[in-house]
Write a protein that holds these residues in place. Sequence first.
Motif, PDB file in Angstrom:
ATOM      1  N   ASN A 149      44.374  59.417  36.585  1.00 27.28           N
ATOM      2  CA  ASN A 149      44.747  58.137  36.009  1.00 27.28           C
ATOM      3  C   ASN A 149      44.060  58.021  34.647  1.00 27.28           C
ATOM      4  OD1 ASN A 149      45.090  55.445  35.375  1.00 27.28           O
ATOM      5  ND2 ASN A 149      44.921  54.788  37.515  1.00 27.28           N
ATOM      6  N   GLU A 150      44.869  57.858  33.586  1.00 31.02           N
ATOM      7  CA  GLU A 150      44.333  57.919  32.226  1.00 31.02           C
ATOM      8  C   GLU A 150      43.221  56.911  31.981  1.00 31.02           C
ATOM      9  OE1 GLU A 150      44.605  60.132  29.926  1.00 31.02           O
ATOM     10  OE2 GLU A 150      45.862  61.249  31.330  1.00 31.02           O
ATOM     11  N   LYS A 151      43.330  55.758  32.644  1.00 27.97           N
ATOM     12  CA  LYS A 151      42.338  54.704  32.462  1.00 27.97           C
ATOM     13  C   LYS A 151      40.930  55.201  32.786  1.00 27.97           C
ATOM     14  CE  LYS A 151      44.259  51.550  35.099  1.00 27.97           C
ATOM     15  NZ  LYS A 151      44.370  50.393  35.978  1.00 27.97           N
ATOM     16  N   TYR A 152      40.891  56.163  33.737  1.00 24.63           N
ATOM     17  CA  TYR A 152      39.586  56.554  34.259  1.00 24.63           C
ATOM     18  C   TYR A 152      39.111  57.878  33.677  1.00 24.63           C
ATOM     19  CZ  TYR A 152      40.992  53.004  37.573  1.00 24.63           C
ATOM     20  OH  TYR A 152      41.422  51.854  38.132  1.00 24.63           O
ATOM     21  N   ASP A 196      37.582  58.594  31.048  1.00 27.38           N
ATOM     22  CA  ASP A 196      36.271  58.646  30.400  1.00 27.38           C
ATOM     23  C   ASP A 196      35.137  58.205  31.310  1.00 27.38           C
ATOM     24  OD1 ASP A 196      37.262  56.144  30.568  1.00 27.38           O
ATOM     25  OD2 ASP A 196      36.417  55.442  28.662  1.00 27.38           O
ATOM     26  N   ALA A 207      35.018  51.414  38.369  1.00 27.72           N
ATOM     27  CA  ALA A 207      36.395  50.939  38.262  1.00 27.72           C
ATOM     28  C   ALA A 207      36.523  49.450  38.563  1.00 27.72           C
ATOM     29  CB  ALA A 207      37.279  51.731  39.221  1.00 27.72           C
TER      30      ALA A 207
END
Lengths: 524, 508
Positions: free
Chosen positions: A471-474, A476, A371
């Motif tokens: 959290n959508e960012k994470y 993948d 991240a």
Amino acid sequence: MDLLNTNPDNLSTLLSWLTFLPLIGMCVVLLLPASNLRAIKITAGVFTFIPLVLATQMYFGTFDKTVSGYQMVQHFEWIKALGINYSVGVDGLSMPLLWLTTILFFIAVPASETVPRLSKAYFVLLLLLELGVLGVFVSLDFFLFYVYWEIMLLPMYFLIGIWGGPQREYAAIKFFLYTLAGSVLMLIAVIALRLDAGTFSIPELVAIGKAGGFTGPALLGMSFTTWVFWFLFVAFAIKIPAFPFHTWLPDAHVQAPTPISVILAGILLKLGGYGLLRGCFPIVPDAFQDFAYVLGILGVIAIVYGAYVALGQSDFKKMVAYSSVSHMGFVLLGMAALTEWGMNGAALQMFTHGISSAACFLVVGVVYDRAHHRDLNGFGGLAQPMPRYWAMATIAFFASLGLPGMAGFVSEALTMVGAFQSQVGWTDEAIASGWMWGPFQWLTLIATIGIVMTAAYILWALQRVFLGTLNEKYADFKDISAREVFSLAPLLVLCIVLGIFPWYILDWMEVSISDLMQILTFAG
Amino acid sequence: MFALQDLHLHGLSLLSPELTLVATALVILMMDLIWKERDSWRLGAIGIVGLGAAALQLIGAHGTQDTAFALVAIDNFGGFFKLFTCASTVVCIAFVMLDRRERRHRIGEYYFLLVSAAIGIFFMVSTYNLLLLVLGLELASLASYSLAGFHKGEKRSAEASMKYVVFGGLSAGVMVFGISLLYAATGTLDLRVMSGALAVDPIGEGVARSLAIALEQSPGMIALAMILILGGFSYKISAAPFHFWAPDVYEGSPTPVTTFLAVASKAGGFGALMRFFGVLFVAPDVGELVAAYRHEIGMVLALVAALTMTLGNLAALRQTSIKRMLAYSSVAHAGYVLVGIAAMTQTGMEASMFYLAAYYFMNLGAFGFLLYFSGVTGRETLESLRGMGPKAPMITVPMVIFLVSLTGIPPMVGFTGKLQLLYAAMSPAEGMQLGWLAVCLGLNSVISLYYYMRVVRTLFLEESDAPKPAPQLPMAVFLVVMAFLTVWYGLFFSPLLSWAKSSMDLLT
């Protein structure tokens, strides 16, 4: 009297090999071309692996845990004019920590893979650092001890200062200044002991200290043993770090790259506790007993205050850093209690905190590498994309929390029981009657607040990182890689094994701890 | 008549190192006129050979105890400082030869003045006679004044020279006044007569008294004399409160000259100071009154030491020029060396000598680094070093070792030096308590860490896209050798220690 036990059966060059193998590795790395980073990594891996094998063999083979005194001793004159000797050996206090050192340094090499701007110099400094740490644990001569103690500073300064985070320069110099300030006090105390007792040898100093044989001059209005005690204590307390000398630690931890944090929390902090047990308590036992209550108070402040501050952190790594302050408070509390349980607890806590905090920093490193931030509130639901990582993180943090069945539980429980039994500050009548509330009973009670808060910040952190909505960012994020598992798994195994079979450490320390307890002069 | 001639020949043979240097200086001057080269390495080579020859003679004379012309004492103590001077002057000459900018100037005179200053130091450290001491000091100072202003066109250099002359003249005057008071009180200029070691003044004619008697008769005059003489010495070793000239002069002088002033000249000042206070107060059987006075002198020296190191270090914290920082650092180191002397014991003096030997390696190394980088970048600011660390590791890694050693961290020789000084401070002459000075010395090391590490930080922790500095092989070799010795003598310091111990034959 042959305090070192230098009979031929007990002599060995093994410890010197162990200490200097990293130095040989350093020289090999220096000779390799800087462009061939792969070869450098392999060399570093090999030269941290051989000490690990050697130390493991010593731990389970050569070392005889039933014998009192020092083993595998090597002793010869180094600088005759000043009575300085090269004298090394291990006992039950240093053997587990020596093993821990080799484990963590071996783990640090693969964990260094993701360090930015990684270069040859990094591994040179890492191996030099290992030389210093191993040297401190094997030294039986205070001068040698001091030299190794200081050899660690410069590599650490560079490792934080070059490969650290944005505030690395500040953190590196702060670490250096704090530690050096403590070191010069230690040096003055060591010289004073040398002038008074005529020797640098730690076993001889212990023998003289036990007999109350120091007669040196007063300084700054304190009697000789008192000021020597305070000088030594401050030097070691800065390293532990005990409140109020702890402020360098969060900075150093947050800025240091992951493997260096692992080493810092795992071993360097233990040097402070080890120093107290090796070089402070047995040499000036009277002063240590007189001021045990101060140490106990500082320990409890660290436990409670460290946990309280950790609760307020939003930086994942800073939270773990403050949890180190809190957990190292147990080491101080356990020692200060001056009971067998307390000492065992403190010594075991050094080992268990060494593995659990190292594991926690690795866990933080894993998520940071993905991240590139460590904001606890910025994650959420990471258990979904990274289930294996979640499981391993949970083990690490539960071990740190002191969950029964995990390593941290045994040591903290021992420490608390030991502290509760403590008779420090009791009157004679109370000792005769066998039951009374003294300062340490209160301190133990207060320390439980710290334990509750520890549970709170760890569970809350796990919740914020792994549970809740993803959290959508994470979404993948890749799960923990084989390399990361390779670093983390041995520590987690140890966390669990030592939780169930703590005597794999305790038995090794037993004889040495009971020898230490013999020094105590007061009843109980 | 024959006897007299024998005496002269014997005296001259004892002075052969000094005579070698005089001959070297004259040959340099002469060959400069004959060769007429602006940029001659041959002249430098003559200087180095001459100094080397003198050094060999000094090593050969180790163990000799004699007096030449009743004035010049030939002993191991003087030999230590003379050898030190030779070794550092050789390096200074080598620095001039390595620094292209220096060679623009009239090079013959440069070498001549360096060797002359060395001759002055030779006499300064090897006499019991205060008059010769002042003469030696003046010879060294006069040569240094001109050296400081050698870059004639440069305002900075001229200013340095001017300041040096004014301060030097003032403190020489102060010192001579102190000596005259001492002469008035004791009737002799010979330290051994004052201390009672000699009953008859070897050159004087008047009625000489020992210091013990003089102390009884006129204590105020002696006290004043001691303070004034200490003031004069303080100037030479750049101790507080006579250190104000040092930063400006060190900064303004050409770097090789700065090196000479900070290493050779300072050590010479220490040699003279140690002989003075050692013979008068530290020697055994000085008598009860003088022994009591020893504590007072020791306390004054301890205060000067504490003040010097603290002021030097605090001022160094704020410097942005490396040269100025090294100047203040050398002031602080003068304070450290004084700690050993303030202990007023033989071991203390040995510690100070050991520290000077340690100082030689690390400080010459640091100045070599400065010379190299100011030659490459043309500047002496910290800023100009930014990010240079990884670009020239053969130069910068040794510098890290020197700086760590200057801080006093093992396993460097600077640490073992500080160890000896702490030893000395914690076992001072009977009845003295210098534990506080030991703590002060320790805490000063912590302060100094900050500014030494600032150089390391600029070199290694910061980044820049400045071009890679041009390599200079001889300088790299010199720095690597010095760094190696700094570490080697840090780990195995017995040779240095026994050299310092065997050189301390002053008090027996």
